[in-house]
Motif scaffolding. Structure first.
Motif, short mmCIF file in Angstrom:
data_model
loop_
_atom_site.label_atom_id
_atom_site.label_comp_id
_atom_site.label_asym_id
_atom_site.label_seq_id
_atom_site.Cartn_x
_atom_site.Cartn_y
_atom_site.Cartn_z
N THR A 185 0.83 -1.20 0.00
CA THR A 185 0.00 0.00 0.00
C THR A 185 0.87 1.26 0.00
O THR A 185 1.66 1.49 0.90
CB THR A 185 -1.00 -0.02 1.18
OG1 THR A 185 -1.67 1.22 1.20
CG2 THR A 185 -0.32 -0.29 2.51
N ARG A 204 -2.47 6.02 -1.09
CA ARG A 204 -3.70 5.42 -0.59
C ARG A 204 -4.01 5.86 0.83
O ARG A 204 -5.12 5.69 1.32
CB ARG A 204 -3.58 3.89 -0.65
CG ARG A 204 -3.67 3.37 -2.06
CD ARG A 204 -3.23 1.91 -2.15
NE ARG A 204 -2.12 1.79 -3.08
CZ ARG A 204 -1.62 0.63 -3.50
NH1 ARG A 204 -2.14 -0.49 -3.08
NH2 ARG A 204 -0.62 0.62 -4.35
N TYR A 232 -7.55 6.12 3.72
CA TYR A 232 -7.64 5.46 5.02
C TYR A 232 -7.89 6.50 6.12
O TYR A 232 -8.72 6.29 7.00
CB TYR A 232 -6.35 4.70 5.36
CG TYR A 232 -5.85 3.75 4.31
CD1 TYR A 232 -6.73 3.11 3.43
CD2 TYR A 232 -4.50 3.46 4.21
CE1 TYR A 232 -6.26 2.23 2.47
CE2 TYR A 232 -4.02 2.58 3.26
CZ TYR A 232 -4.89 1.97 2.39
OH TYR A 232 -4.41 1.11 1.45
N TYR A 247 -2.26 -1.93 6.68
CA TYR A 247 -0.85 -2.08 6.27
C TYR A 247 -0.40 -3.52 6.43
O TYR A 247 0.27 -4.08 5.57
CB TYR A 247 0.05 -1.13 7.06
CG TYR A 247 0.19 0.21 6.39
CD1 TYR A 247 -0.84 1.14 6.45
CD2 TYR A 247 1.32 0.53 5.64
CE1 TYR A 247 -0.74 2.36 5.80
CE2 TYR A 247 1.43 1.74 5.00
CZ TYR A 247 0.41 2.66 5.08
OH TYR A 247 0.51 3.85 4.43
N SER A 280 -1.82 -5.66 3.83
CA SER A 280 -1.14 -5.40 2.57
C SER A 280 0.11 -6.27 2.44
O SER A 280 0.38 -6.84 1.38
CB SER A 280 -0.80 -3.91 2.48
OG SER A 280 0.35 -3.69 1.75
N LYS A 289 -4.20 7.17 -6.99
CA LYS A 289 -5.01 6.82 -5.82
C LYS A 289 -5.42 8.02 -4.97
O LYS A 289 -6.41 7.97 -4.25
CB LYS A 289 -4.26 5.79 -4.97
CG LYS A 289 -3.97 4.48 -5.70
CD LYS A 289 -5.19 3.59 -5.80
CE LYS A 289 -5.01 2.44 -6.76
NZ LYS A 289 -4.34 1.28 -6.22
N MET A 337 -7.03 -0.43 -0.96
CA MET A 337 -5.70 -0.98 -0.71
C MET A 337 -5.30 -1.94 -1.83
O MET A 337 -4.19 -1.89 -2.33
CB MET A 337 -5.70 -1.70 0.64
CG MET A 337 -4.37 -2.28 1.06
SD MET A 337 -4.22 -4.02 0.66
CE MET A 337 -5.19 -4.74 1.97
#
Lengths: 643, 147
Positions: A419, A423, A427, A447, A450, A560, A595
């Protein structure tokens, strides 16, 4: 224009020598059809224009690995005017092995013994004339650091161009058994006119080794290669004899200094230590990470403020109107949002370049290899993946250093799951609205997921695409070197400029397109963007997203960061409006979708250029969309049961 | 013996190199040719991969790759872990601390003891008419010479 090819082992300072000769007058392209980069540069010396080609570093002229194929194909078919074999003064053996191979294959070869300044510091004396006598080539001692010997090298190159060199290399003979076989094959080759462009002896030696390419060439003329078992024995004998010869020459040509523990060995003892190795590796990663983000972020802020000011200024002089909106919101907003990351990206390459030039990167790969091996990757790909937390584009680009194609491809394909910082705004926004007080836990879990997702993907892709063959880790640990500022800058610039080019092309264009879609025929519910969102909305109904969220996802595919700005545009005030539109678990599912879902345009573009074609870029898009949809659906379903 | 079994710090001589044809050329080019002396320099965390010095270069090989290189000891004395099944050795030195010393003593091993290796991984050996078992970790610290 005359062409000079530089050939040598990896880590002999070949590229530094190339930089020292050509300076900034160089460019990088890809070799036709493959993704190995081809570095060329020019230098005018005494009125003659010379084109230097820096060939990939290799240990032998086989035709197996991509680098070997490229180098051999170039030497064999493109006939450079001079071939310069570069060896490291402190460790010439493997380089001289390559020299013998090149001499067997081509004429107009010369030898450069580089890093002669370091050898002198260690009291290592090398006799140039012994080397010239035993290998039958011109020898020049150089130092890419001090610039010593470079003029002499250029003079020798001109000399060879003027007066072509033919190497007899008479002193060197293989074992009688091998020589006999070579003779037999040479006699057969003599009768074939079509093969006259090759050196007979080279063809014969390669035939004995059952080199696939040569076996095929000779097969056309009914010249048979030995059996596989015989070839294995011949290959060993040939390599053995070459090293015996090299050892015997070096015994005469080199004084061996008294051995004491060098700084390099002392450093290695700690850095690759059984227990300290991994903590040191983590500390180095943290330093590189913090340099990229903490040290560089003031510069990012500065650029950010610069673009805001530019936008404001444009607004004051252009007034209000759709053109102003296009320029300010579309072009400046869209492109600026990306250019803000330029300092981070250059910082990241600087950190990476330093670790690579100083010689740490292969050590890191060595230390972490066992863990990566479980994912059928090696320590090297870990380095690339970690860069992805900043931005996936340099992560994908940095895979260029991974020698194994298979590992490189897997790393490219899984890196979008790391990620990236673009991005994070999504979040932060959604966690702030729906999970107040628990933001850290929620974002941290994203995270973590990810990383887990990346690891699972690597394992699955390896199983599916390559049936899980492990990647070999045959790697040299070069001695530590202090990188020069010039080499570092060239390292950073060569890699970073791609990003600037992309900002000026793909990102600019998509910013303009998004602006138009969002504002025509009128802004808001009746825009084309709204139509677009409504078309895809049914697909996302199981997940519970409304058309505005879908539109944000579509725009977010370009970059993103755009997800959050689309939210702003569609909902006015997301913090107040969103809780009435979706439930917390839908927000969570949306965060996970962001994500995992498709790599942004810039990443898709580098995947296409680095993995070699639309096939893999398309695969990456579809694969990540499928994964994202599955995860988001699961969260939505489970959430529906719990809430 | 395989190169992967050679103890860290020892030197061994290459007997044969048995990679698939695609890697064989690169391995030979790196200097792993029969007759060459290789030094085992260091191992990574978890014991794999390891670093070897060959013709002046430090090269890393995973143990699965080092398995494909046959070697033999060059120094007169070497760790018991590198001993061959069926041969007889004499113990020359112990490279361990007090705890290690008391363990070998309790097993009946002394400097000068004669050992006949019966099998490996772990080592079972005939010492003074008794069969004893020695773990590979311990065997790395027992220096022996062939008789």
């Amino acid at each position: 224009m005359k062409t000079v090819a530089l050939v040598g082992n990896p880590n002999v300072g070949k590229s530094s020598l190339f930089n020292a000769i050509t300076g900034a007058r160089q460019y990088v392209a890809n070799w036709p059809g493959v993704t190995v980069s081809r570095k060329e540069g020019t230098k005018t010396w005494r009125g003659v224009e010379l084109k230097f080609v820096d060939l990939p570093g290799i240990y032998s002229l086989g035709a197996i690995s991509l680098d070997e194929k490229v180098t051999r194909g170039y030497l064999l078919r493109e006939h450079p005017d001079v071939i310069v074999v570069v060896v490291d003064a402190l460790n010439m053996e493997q380089g001289l092995f390559l020299l013998i191979e090149v001499l067997e294959m081509r004429e107009n070869v010369m030898l450069v013994v580089n890093s002669i300044d370091e050898a002198r510091k260690k009291n290592l004396r090398i006799d140039k004339y012994e080397l010239e006598k035993h290998f039958g080539v011109h020898v020049v001692f150089t130092s890419a650091v001090t610039g010593e010997g470079i003029e002499e090298l250029l003079d020798r190159i001109l000399h060879i161009i003027r007066k072509r060199e033919v190497h007899s290399f008479v002193n060197f003979k293989y074992q009688p058994e091998i020589e006999e076989r070579i003779n037999d094959i040479e006699k057969k080759i003599e009768n074939v006119k079509e093969l006259s462009s090759y050196k007979k002896r080279w063809l014969a030696i390669k035939a004995l080794e059952r080199d696939p390419e040569v076996v095929e060439i000779l097969g056309d003329y009914n010249i048979k290669a030995p059996s596989e078992l015989e070839a294995k024995k011949f290959k060993e004998m040939i390599a053995q004899r070459r090293y015996e010869y090299i050892d015997s020459v070096l015994r005469e040509a080199m004084s061996i200094p008294t051995k004491k523990m060098s700084l390099s060995e002392a450093l290695d003892h700690v850095i690759t230590h059984k227990f300290l190795g991994i903590p040191i590796f983590l500390a180095m990663m943290y330093l590189a990470f913090s340099f990229t983000f903490d040290v560089m972020s003031p510069f990012s802020d500065l650029i950010d403020r610069g673009f805001s000011a530019l936008g404001e200024w444009m607004r004051t002089i252009m007034g209000s109107g759709w053109v102003t909106s296009l320029v300010v919101n579309g072009v400046i907003g869209g492109v600026g949002a990306v250019l803000v990351f330029v300092p981070n990206i250059f910082g990241m390459f600087l950190a990476l370049g330093f670790m690579e030039e100083v010689g740490y990167l292969p050590r890191a790969a060595f230390v972490i290899d066992k863990l990566m091996y479980k994912l059928k990757l090696s320590g090297r790909s870990f380095m690339s993946l970690i860069l992805g937390f900043g931005c996936n584009v340099p992560a994908v680009m940095s895979t260029r250093g991974i020698p194994d194609y298979r590992e490189r491809l897997i790393t490219i394909l899984v890196s979008p799951f790391i990620t990236c910082s673009a991005r994070l705004p999504t979040y932060i926004l959604l966690a702030g609205i729906f999970f107040k007080g628990k933001e850290t836990v929620v974002i941290f879990s994203i995270y973590l997921s990810s990383i887990v997702l990346t690891a699972i993907s690597a394992t699955v892709l390896n199983k599916v695409l390559f049936k899980g063959q492990p990647v070999p880790l045959v790697m040299e640990l070069p001695r530590y070197r202090l990188p020069s500022a010039k080499n570092l800058w060239l390292y950073v610039w060569e890699r970073g400029k791609h990003f600037l080019e992309k900002a000026g092309t793909i990102i600019l264009i998509s910013a303009i397109i998004i602006w138009f879609l969002g504002n025509f025929p009128s802004a808001g519910d009746n825009s084309l963007a709204a139509d677009l969102g409504k078309i895809f909305e049914p697909i996302f109904r199981p997940l519970g997203y409304d058309w505005k969220m879908v539109t944000a996802l579509i725009f977010g595919a370009a970059a993103k960061e755009v997800v959050v700005s689309t939210f702003q545009m569609m909902y006015g005030n997301p913090a107040e409006v969103l809780p009435s539109v979706i439930t917390p678990y839908m927000a969570l599912s949306f965060m996970f979708f962001v994500m995992a879902y498709m790599p942004c345009f810039a990443t898709v573009a580098v995947i296409k250029s680095e993995a070699g074609g639309w096939k893999w870029a398309t695969f990456s898009i579809l694969y990540s969309l499928a994964v994202a949809y599955t995860i988001a659906l699961l969260i939505s379903l489970v959430g529906r049961l719990i809430w | 013996m395989k190169l992967s079994e050679a103890a860290v710090g020892t030197k061994v001589k290459i007997v044969s190199v048995n990679f698939q044809p695609d890697l064989q050329g690169r391995i030979l080019g790196l200097g792993f040719v029969p007759g060459t002396i290789v030094e085992v320099v260091r191992e990574a965390p978890f014991g794999d991969p390891r670093v070897y010095t060959v013709h002046g270069k430090m090269i890393t090989l995973r143990n699965s790759e080092a398995d494909l290189i046959e070697v033999q000891p060059v120094e007169r004395s070497f760790p018991l872990s590198m001993a061959e099944v069926g041969k007889r050795y004499v113990v020359k030195a112990f490279l361990g601390g007090p705890f290690f010393m008391s363990r070998v003593k309790s097993m009946g091993l002394y400097i000068g003891s004669l050992i006949e290796v019966r099998s490996k991984f772990p080592i079972t050996a005939l010492v003074d008419g008794r069969i004893i078992r020695i773990g590979m970790g311990m065997a790395e610290k027992i220096m022996v010479e062939e008789i």
